[in-house]
Scaffold this motif. Structure first.
Motif, mmCIF file in Angstrom:
data_model
loop_
_atom_site.group_PDB
_atom_site.id
_atom_site.type_symbol
_atom_site.label_atom_id
_atom_site.label_comp_id
_atom_site.label_asym_id
_atom_site.label_seq_id
_atom_site.Cartn_x
_atom_site.Cartn_y
_atom_site.Cartn_z
ATOM 1 N N ILE A 167 1.040 -4.351 -0.980
ATOM 2 C CA ILE A 167 1.977 -3.235 -0.899
ATOM 3 C C ILE A 167 1.251 -2.024 -0.314
ATOM 4 O O ILE A 167 0.173 -1.662 -0.777
ATOM 5 C CB ILE A 167 2.538 -2.881 -2.294
ATOM 6 N N LYS A 168 1.824 -1.379 0.702
ATOM 7 C CA LYS A 168 1.249 -0.174 1.296
ATOM 8 C C LYS A 168 2.201 0.991 1.080
ATOM 9 O O LYS A 168 3.390 0.887 1.406
ATOM 10 C CB LYS A 168 1.010 -0.356 2.788
ATOM 11 N N ILE A 169 1.659 2.082 0.535
ATOM 12 C CA ILE A 169 2.443 3.307 0.371
ATOM 13 C C ILE A 169 1.789 4.349 1.254
ATOM 14 O O ILE A 169 0.680 4.794 0.983
ATOM 15 C CB ILE A 169 2.468 3.759 -1.104
ATOM 16 N N ILE A 170 2.455 4.701 2.350
ATOM 17 C CA ILE A 170 1.890 5.599 3.356
ATOM 18 C C ILE A 170 2.911 6.688 3.633
ATOM 19 O O ILE A 170 4.042 6.394 4.030
ATOM 20 C CB ILE A 170 1.582 4.844 4.662
ATOM 21 N N ASN A 171 2.517 7.938 3.419
ATOM 22 C CA ASN A 171 3.485 9.013 3.610
ATOM 23 C C ASN A 171 2.860 10.254 4.193
ATOM 24 O O ASN A 171 1.658 10.338 4.368
ATOM 25 C CB ASN A 171 4.191 9.319 2.293
ATOM 26 N N LYS A 172 3.679 11.264 4.381
ATOM 27 C CA LYS A 172 3.304 12.475 5.119
ATOM 28 C C LYS A 172 3.460 13.767 4.331
ATOM 29 O O LYS A 172 4.148 14.651 4.824
ATOM 30 C CB LYS A 172 4.123 12.541 6.395
ATOM 31 N N PRO A 173 2.963 14.077 3.226
ATOM 32 C CA PRO A 173 2.584 13.141 2.166
ATOM 33 C C PRO A 173 3.828 12.670 1.436
ATOM 34 O O PRO A 173 4.880 13.293 1.520
ATOM 35 C CB PRO A 173 1.730 14.003 1.244
ATOM 36 N N SER B 65 6.984 -9.493 -4.936
ATOM 37 C CA SER B 65 7.168 -9.289 -3.501
ATOM 38 C C SER B 65 5.807 -9.071 -2.839
ATOM 39 O O SER B 65 4.872 -8.601 -3.482
ATOM 40 C CB SER B 65 8.087 -8.093 -3.255
ATOM 41 N N THR B 66 5.710 -9.415 -1.549
ATOM 42 C CA THR B 66 4.444 -9.273 -0.837
ATOM 43 C C THR B 66 4.657 -8.603 0.518
ATOM 44 O O THR B 66 5.728 -8.707 1.123
ATOM 45 C CB THR B 66 3.764 -10.643 -0.614
ATOM 46 N N ASN B 67 3.584 -7.946 0.958
ATOM 47 C CA ASN B 67 3.545 -7.319 2.286
ATOM 48 C C ASN B 67 4.749 -6.409 2.535
ATOM 49 O O ASN B 67 5.553 -6.619 3.444
ATOM 50 C CB ASN B 67 3.434 -8.379 3.383
ATOM 51 N N VAL B 68 4.835 -5.386 1.699
ATOM 52 C CA VAL B 68 5.899 -4.393 1.808
ATOM 53 C C VAL B 68 5.271 -3.051 2.141
ATOM 54 O O VAL B 68 4.327 -2.619 1.481
ATOM 55 C CB VAL B 68 6.715 -4.293 0.501
ATOM 56 N N ASP B 69 5.775 -2.390 3.181
ATOM 57 C CA ASP B 69 5.306 -1.065 3.570
ATOM 58 C C ASP B 69 6.339 -0.033 3.157
ATOM 59 O O ASP B 69 7.510 -0.130 3.550
ATOM 60 C CB ASP B 69 5.105 -0.981 5.087
ATOM 61 N N LEU B 70 5.906 0.956 2.369
ATOM 62 C CA LEU B 70 6.753 2.089 1.998
ATOM 63 C C LEU B 70 6.196 3.289 2.745
ATOM 64 O O LEU B 70 5.101 3.764 2.434
ATOM 65 C CB LEU B 70 6.720 2.314 0.485
ATOM 66 N N SER C 22 11.140 -11.106 -5.098
ATOM 67 C CA SER C 22 10.659 -12.282 -4.358
ATOM 68 C C SER C 22 10.919 -12.138 -2.864
ATOM 69 O O SER C 22 11.377 -13.066 -2.195
ATOM 70 C CB SER C 22 11.319 -13.558 -4.894
ATOM 71 N N SER C 23 10.643 -10.956 -2.343
ATOM 72 C CA SER C 23 10.907 -10.658 -0.934
ATOM 73 C C SER C 23 9.601 -10.353 -0.213
ATOM 74 O O SER C 23 8.644 -9.876 -0.823
ATOM 75 C CB SER C 23 11.884 -9.488 -0.833
ATOM 76 N N ASN C 24 9.556 -10.614 1.097
ATOM 77 C CA ASN C 24 8.312 -10.516 1.859
ATOM 78 C C ASN C 24 8.526 -9.855 3.216
ATOM 79 O O ASN C 24 9.590 -9.981 3.809
ATOM 80 C CB ASN C 24 7.739 -11.922 2.089
#
Length: 162
Positions: A122-128, A96-101, A63-65
């Motif tokens: 939720i956004k999962i963005i990596n290098k890779p 949970s909402t609006n979490v960037d990984l 329940s985290s934002n």
């Protein structure tokens, strides 16, 4: 919290509830019977450059934002022998909402690398991203339950025997 090393057999390494603007950076957390870091009802916070290993779970966000998890290594978190599908996850996001990984390495966690349960934005963005699951013991690399609109970019997802 900056520069903490926490190696004990407690339930949580770091627990934050009903909080805002938490910053956890440059920490090492291991050997906890619960999650290394647990956020419950936390907003506008960051976990960065953490080395999290050998806990029941890595990071639990409930329940985290508006959170950012960036440049973390989350590895060797093992399932509970009494409930093998519930523990051993690298990152759990529940309601949970609006979490960037971003740019995290999730490696050798026994249940799942990332588990999303009723979470949105939720956004999962990596290098890779490196999300590895041990071939024999891991159930999933990514597990989505009742989750809408996850965004995944530059992901390398690999189940392999290590």
């Amino acid at each position: 919290v900056n520069g903490l090393e926490c190696h004990t057999a407690g339930v949580y390494g770091i627990l934050a509830e009903d909080a805002t603007d938490i910053s956890i950076k440059n920490v090492e957390i291991s050997e906890h019977i619960g999650a290394a870091i647990k956020f419950q009802r936390v907003e506008n916070s960051v976990i960065e450059n953490a080395f999290i290993h050998h806990n029941s779970d890595g990071i639990y966000l409930g329940s985290s934002n508006e959170l950012t998890l960036q440049d973390n290594v989350i590895t060797h978190n093992q399932r509970d022998i009494f409930d093998p599908l519930e523990y051993g996850t690298g990152v759990i996001l529940s309601a949970s909402t609006n979490v960037d990984l971003m740019h995290n390495q999730l490696d050798r966690n026994s249940s799942a690398g990332i588990k999303l349960i009723v979470s949105n934005g939720i956004k999962i963005i990596n290098k890779p991203v490196k999300i590895y699951a041990h071939f024999i013991t891991s159930m999933f690399s990514l597990l989505f339950k009742k989750t809408t609109n996850p965004a995944i970019a530059s992901a390398m997802i690999n189940n392999k025997d290590i």
